[in-house]
Design a protein around this motif. Structure first.
Motif, short mmCIF file in Angstrom:
data_model
loop_
_atom_site.label_atom_id
_atom_site.label_comp_id
_atom_site.label_asym_id
_atom_site.label_seq_id
_atom_site.Cartn_x
_atom_site.Cartn_y
_atom_site.Cartn_z
N SER A 84 0.84 -1.19 0.00
CA SER A 84 0.00 0.00 0.00
C SER A 84 0.88 1.25 0.00
N SER A 85 1.92 1.22 -0.80
CA SER A 85 2.88 2.32 -0.79
C SER A 85 2.23 3.62 -1.25
N LYS A 86 2.54 4.67 -0.53
CA LYS A 86 2.00 5.98 -0.83
C LYS A 86 3.10 6.99 -1.06
N GLU A 87 4.30 6.67 -0.62
CA GLU A 87 5.38 7.64 -0.71
C GLU A 87 6.64 6.96 -1.24
N THR A 88 7.20 7.55 -2.28
CA THR A 88 8.46 7.06 -2.84
C THR A 88 9.43 8.22 -2.88
N VAL A 89 10.64 7.99 -2.38
CA VAL A 89 11.69 9.01 -2.39
C VAL A 89 12.90 8.40 -3.07
N VAL A 90 13.47 9.13 -4.03
CA VAL A 90 14.64 8.65 -4.76
C VAL A 90 15.82 9.56 -4.46
N TYR A 91 16.95 8.94 -4.18
CA TYR A 91 18.18 9.69 -3.89
C TYR A 91 19.27 9.16 -4.80
N THR A 92 19.95 10.06 -5.50
CA THR A 92 21.07 9.66 -6.36
C THR A 92 22.30 10.44 -5.96
N THR A 93 23.44 9.74 -6.01
CA THR A 93 24.72 10.36 -5.67
C THR A 93 25.85 9.50 -6.21
N THR A 94 27.00 10.11 -6.36
CA THR A 94 28.20 9.35 -6.74
C THR A 94 29.02 9.00 -5.51
#
Length: 130
Positions: A84-94
């Motif tokens: 029942s996912s309601k929130e997605t957060v994506v983080y990108t870095t080197t």
């Protein structure tokens, strides 16, 4: 003279004892982490004692991601919130350390964290779902 000796002995015996507190008892070390994780679709579970153990565990997961494995991890008490996912957060870095710290913070907040590494670009993509 005898009276002074007796009173001196009584005065010493009435003083409070100093209690020494061990310096190595830190609240972080008492933390217990129960995690479930997947590597290439295979389920695993682990219980870790303290921050240092959690950090070492995350280092190992990131090493697997660096080798091209698909890695996903969550706190054992996160349940099946992914359905029942309601929130997605994506983080990108080197920066691997930044990615680890971000993933650790999100896991502690109850997110399911997927860790991917693109060896061509050198970019870590961490996706947290709650």
């Amino acid at each position: 003279m005898a009276l002074c000796t007796v009173l001196g002995t009584l005065a010493v015996s009435c003083q409070k004892e100093q209690m020494s507190t061990p310096q190595n008892t830190v609240a972080e070390d008492a933390a217990v982490y129960t995690l479930s994780y997947y590597v290439d679709g295979t389920f695993y579970a682990v219980t870790l004692q303290g921050e240092q153990a959690l950090d070492e565990f995350l280092r190992n997961l990131f090493a697997l991601a660096n080798e091209g494995h698909k890695v996903s991890v969550r706190s054992g008490n996160a349940g099946n919130q992914i359905l029942s996912s309601k929130e997605t957060v994506v983080y990108t870095t080197t920066n691997e350390d930044d990615a680890k710290n971000w993933a650790k913070a999100m896991i502690k907040q109850g997110y399911v964290v997927d860790i991917e590494f693109d060896s061509k670009s050198g970019i870590y993509t961490c996706t947290a779902v709650k």
